[in-house]
Design a protein around this motif. Sequence first.
Motif, PDB file in Angstrom:
ATOM      1  N   SER A  55       0.804  -1.230   0.000  1.00  0.00           N
ATOM      2  CA  SER A  55       0.000   0.000   0.000  1.00  0.00           C
ATOM      3  C   SER A  55       0.831   1.271   0.000  1.00  0.00           C
ATOM      4  O   SER A  55       0.314   2.361   0.229  1.00  0.00           O
ATOM      5  N   ILE A  56       2.124   1.164  -0.271  1.00  0.00           N
ATOM      6  CA  ILE A  56       3.000   2.337  -0.353  1.00  0.00           C
ATOM      7  C   ILE A  56       3.437   2.508  -1.795  1.00  0.00           C
ATOM      8  O   ILE A  56       4.025   1.600  -2.389  1.00  0.00           O
ATOM      9  N   ASN A  57       3.121   3.659  -2.371  1.00  0.00           N
ATOM     10  CA  ASN A  57       3.500   3.928  -3.748  1.00  0.00           C
ATOM     11  C   ASN A  57       4.997   4.224  -3.804  1.00  0.00           C
ATOM     12  O   ASN A  57       5.494   5.136  -3.131  1.00  0.00           O
ATOM     13  N   LEU A  58       5.722   3.460  -4.593  1.00  0.00           N
ATOM     14  CA  LEU A  58       7.173   3.560  -4.608  1.00  0.00           C
ATOM     15  C   LEU A  58       7.666   4.855  -5.244  1.00  0.00           C
ATOM     16  O   LEU A  58       8.719   5.377  -4.861  1.00  0.00           O
ATOM     17  N   VAL A  59       6.921   5.379  -6.226  1.00  0.00           N
ATOM     18  CA  VAL A  59       7.316   6.653  -6.839  1.00  0.00           C
ATOM     19  C   VAL A  59       7.218   7.768  -5.812  1.00  0.00           C
ATOM     20  O   VAL A  59       8.139   8.582  -5.643  1.00  0.00           O
ATOM     21  N   VAL A  60       6.104   7.808  -5.094  1.00  0.00           N
ATOM     22  CA  VAL A  60       5.939   8.810  -4.042  1.00  0.00           C
ATOM     23  C   VAL A  60       6.970   8.589  -2.938  1.00  0.00           C
ATOM     24  O   VAL A  60       7.516   9.550  -2.378  1.00  0.00           O
ATOM     25  N   ALA A  61       7.260   7.327  -2.637  1.00  0.00           N
ATOM     26  CA  ALA A  61       8.236   7.026  -1.592  1.00  0.00           C
ATOM     27  C   ALA A  61       9.609   7.594  -1.935  1.00  0.00           C
ATOM     28  O   ALA A  61      10.301   8.144  -1.065  1.00  0.00           O
ATOM     29  N   VAL A  62      10.013   7.478  -3.199  1.00  0.00           N
ATOM     30  CA  VAL A  62      11.308   8.020  -3.626  1.00  0.00           C
ATOM     31  C   VAL A  62      11.335   9.537  -3.446  1.00  0.00           C
ATOM     32  O   VAL A  62      12.328  10.115  -2.970  1.00  0.00           O
ATOM     33  N   LEU A  63      10.233  10.191  -3.805  1.00  0.00           N
ATOM     34  CA  LEU A  63      10.177  11.647  -3.674  1.00  0.00           C
ATOM     35  C   LEU A  63      10.188  12.074  -2.208  1.00  0.00           C
ATOM     36  O   LEU A  63      10.844  13.057  -1.836  1.00  0.00           O
ATOM     37  N   ILE A  64       9.456  11.343  -1.370  1.00  0.00           N
ATOM     38  CA  ILE A  64       9.470  11.666   0.059  1.00  0.00           C
ATOM     39  C   ILE A  64      10.861  11.425   0.632  1.00  0.00           C
ATOM     40  O   ILE A  64      11.349  12.202   1.465  1.00  0.00           O
ATOM     41  N   TRP A  65      11.513  10.370   0.188  1.00  0.00           N
ATOM     42  CA  TRP A  65      12.884  10.104   0.625  1.00  0.00           C
ATOM     43  C   TRP A  65      13.786  11.286   0.274  1.00  0.00           C
ATOM     44  O   TRP A  65      14.597  11.714   1.097  1.00  0.00           O
ATOM     45  N   ALA A  66      13.611  11.817  -0.928  1.00  0.00           N
ATOM     46  CA  ALA A  66      14.407  12.972  -1.340  1.00  0.00           C
ATOM     47  C   ALA A  66      14.109  14.188  -0.464  1.00  0.00           C
ATOM     48  O   ALA A  66      14.994  15.001  -0.181  1.00  0.00           O
ATOM     49  N   MET A  67      12.867  14.316  -0.022  1.00  0.00           N
ATOM     50  CA  MET A  67      12.503  15.434   0.849  1.00  0.00           C
ATOM     51  C   MET A  67      13.093  15.272   2.244  1.00  0.00           C
ATOM     52  O   MET A  67      13.497  16.246   2.880  1.00  0.00           O
ATOM     53  N   VAL A  68      13.123  14.046   2.734  1.00  0.00           N
ATOM     54  CA  VAL A  68      13.561  13.784   4.101  1.00  0.00           C
ATOM     55  C   VAL A  68      15.083  13.813   4.233  1.00  0.00           C
ATOM     56  O   VAL A  68      15.621  14.272   5.241  1.00  0.00           O
ATOM     57  N   TYR A  69      15.785  13.347   3.218  1.00  0.00           N
ATOM     58  CA  TYR A  69      17.238  13.205   3.284  1.00  0.00           C
ATOM     59  C   TYR A  69      17.979  14.479   3.693  1.00  0.00           C
ATOM     60  O   TYR A  69      18.873  14.418   4.558  1.00  0.00           O
ATOM     61  N   PRO A  70      17.653  15.659   3.120  1.00  0.00           N
ATOM     62  CA  PRO A  70      18.400  16.852   3.529  1.00  0.00           C
ATOM     63  C   PRO A  70      18.346  17.120   5.029  1.00  0.00           C
ATOM     64  O   PRO A  70      19.328  17.552   5.628  1.00  0.00           O
ATOM     65  N   MET A  71      17.193  16.866   5.652  1.00  0.00           N
ATOM     66  CA  MET A  71      17.114  17.104   7.090  1.00  0.00           C
ATOM     67  C   MET A  71      17.908  16.055   7.855  1.00  0.00           C
ATOM     68  O   MET A  71      18.490  16.355   8.905  1.00  0.00           O
ATOM     69  N   LEU A 207      20.324   6.693   7.765  1.00  0.00           N
ATOM     70  CA  LEU A 207      21.615   6.064   7.492  1.00  0.00           C
ATOM     71  C   LEU A 207      22.374   6.817   6.398  1.00  0.00           C
ATOM     72  O   LEU A 207      23.591   7.005   6.488  1.00  0.00           O
ATOM     73  N   ALA A 208      21.648   7.237   5.369  1.00  0.00           N
ATOM     74  CA  ALA A 208      22.280   8.001   4.290  1.00  0.00           C
ATOM     75  C   ALA A 208      22.813   9.331   4.811  1.00  0.00           C
ATOM     76  O   ALA A 208      23.901   9.775   4.440  1.00  0.00           O
ATOM     77  N   GLY A 209      22.037   9.980   5.679  1.00  0.00           N
ATOM     78  CA  GLY A 209      22.481  11.246   6.256  1.00  0.00           C
ATOM     79  C   GLY A 209      23.707  11.069   7.122  1.00  0.00           C
ATOM     80  O   GLY A 209      24.648  11.882   7.075  1.00  0.00           O
ATOM     81  N   LEU A 210      23.718   9.996   7.918  1.00  0.00           N
ATOM     82  CA  LEU A 210      24.873   9.720   8.773  1.00  0.00           C
ATOM     83  C   LEU A 210      26.113   9.449   7.935  1.00  0.00           C
ATOM     84  O   LEU A 210      27.213   9.957   8.227  1.00  0.00           O
ATOM     85  N   ALA A 211      25.955   8.661   6.864  1.00  0.00           N
ATOM     86  CA  ALA A 211      27.084   8.362   5.985  1.00  0.00           C
ATOM     87  C   ALA A 211      27.602   9.638   5.319  1.00  0.00           C
ATOM     88  O   ALA A 211      28.815   9.839   5.175  1.00  0.00           O
ATOM     89  N   THR A 212      26.671  10.521   4.934  1.00  0.00           N
ATOM     90  CA  THR A 212      27.066  11.776   4.295  1.00  0.00           C
ATOM     91  C   THR A 212      27.846  12.651   5.262  1.00  0.00           C
ATOM     92  O   THR A 212      28.860  13.259   4.893  1.00  0.00           O
ATOM     93  N   ARG A 221      31.684  22.012   5.935  1.00  0.00           N
ATOM     94  CA  ARG A 221      31.359  21.282   4.709  1.00  0.00           C
ATOM     95  C   ARG A 221      29.949  20.700   4.774  1.00  0.00           C
ATOM     96  O   ARG A 221      29.226  20.689   3.780  1.00  0.00           O
ATOM     97  N   ILE A 222      29.556  20.241   5.947  1.00  0.00           N
ATOM     98  CA  ILE A 222      28.193  19.721   6.127  1.00  0.00           C
ATOM     99  C   ILE A 222      27.173  20.830   5.907  1.00  0.00           C
ATOM    100  O   ILE A 222      26.172  20.663   5.211  1.00  0.00           O
TER     101      ILE A 222
END
Length: 354
Positions: A55-71, A207-212, A221-222
Motif C-alpha cells: 500500500s505504499i507507492n514507490l514513486v511517491v516514496a522516492v520523492l518523500i525520501w528525497a525530501m527527508v534526506y536533507p534534514m 543512514l544516508a544522512g549519517l554516511a554523508t 562542509r556539512i
Amino acid sequence: MTDIPKTDSTKTGGAMGAFERYLTVWVALAMVVGIGIGTIAPGLVSAIAAAEVASINLVVAVLIWAMVYPMMVSVDFGAVAGVAKQPKGLLVTLAVNWLIKPFTMAFLAVLFFDYVFAPFIAPEDAAQYIAGLILLGAAPCTAMVFVWSQLTRGDATYTLVQVSVNDLIMVVAFAPIVAFLLGVTDIVVPWETLVLATVLYVVLPLLAGLATRRLLGSKDRIDAFTARIKPWSVVGLIATVMILFGLQGEVILQRPLLIALIAVPILIQSYGIFALAYGAAYVLRVPHRIAAPCAMIGTSNFFELAVAVAISLFGLNSGAALATVVGVLVEVPVMLSLVAFANRTRARFPEMSG
C-alpha cells in the motif's frame, strides 16, 4: 504567501530562493497540473499507481525520501542526549497524538456525518466516512513532518527523536485505539505497511544522512552541502503533490461536493490540533525549533497507514478509503499555511539554549 526560510543565495542560487518564497503558488499549480495529467493521461497515472508495495507507492516514496534526506544530513547524533534537557516538546507531542487527537477526530466525524450532514448523506455512507476519519486521526505523521520541520527551521535531531518515539508508540497503540473507536475488535494492522514506511522514510534516509556527515567531515562542509540540497526537497514536495492529485484527479472532478464535505471535519481537526499543541508549547516556553515540529507531528497524518487499513477493512472503493484519501489531498495546503503561521510567530518563542 508562505513564509519559507530564505537560503543563502550564494550557495543555492537566487532563482531557487525566489522559487522557495513562492512555494504556495507552485503547490497550487502542481495540484492543477496533477488533476490535468490524471484526466488527459490516465495510462501514465495508472502506471504510477501500479508501482506499489504494501500500500505504499514507490514513486511517491522516492520523492518523500528525497525530501527527508536533507534534514537527516543535519541530524547530529552527538546531540541526541541533549533531548533530555528539553522534555516538554516531546511530552506535548505524545499527549496530543495519543491522548487527544484520535478522540477529537472521532467526535468531529460523528458530529458532522451523523448530525450536521445527515440530511445530505445516507446513514450507511456516513458510517464509512466516520470510519475513515477515525483511521486518519489515529495515525500521526512519520515522514512528512521532517519536511515541515525543515521549512520551519526545526531542530533536526529533536525532530528525529520525536518521530522515533511516536512511531514506537504507534506500533502498540494504533490498533487498540482504532478498535475502541470503531467498535471493531479484529482490526488487522498491515504491519508490512508500518514497517516498510518506517524503513523507507526514517531508517534509510537517516543512514544516508549519517554516511554523508562522515564523508563530509567538518561542520562547515556539512552546512555548505545541506544549503545546496535543501531547496531540492521543495522540488520533491511539489512533484509529490502533482502525483497525489494526479492519482485522485478523477474522484475530485466527479465528486467535488462530497470531497468538500469530508474535508470540513479534517480542516477543523487539523487547525484545532495545531493550535492546541503550538499553544501548549508556547505556554510551556518550549523553543520554537522544537515547538513547531511538535505541533506539526500531530497535525499531519500517516496517510499510507490510514489508507491501507481502510482498504483492508472496508474495501478499495469504500467510503472509508475515500475519506482517508481526502485527508491526503487536504494535508499539503493545510500544512503549508501552518508553516507560514509558525514562521511568522517565531519571535514569540524563546531561543534554543545550550
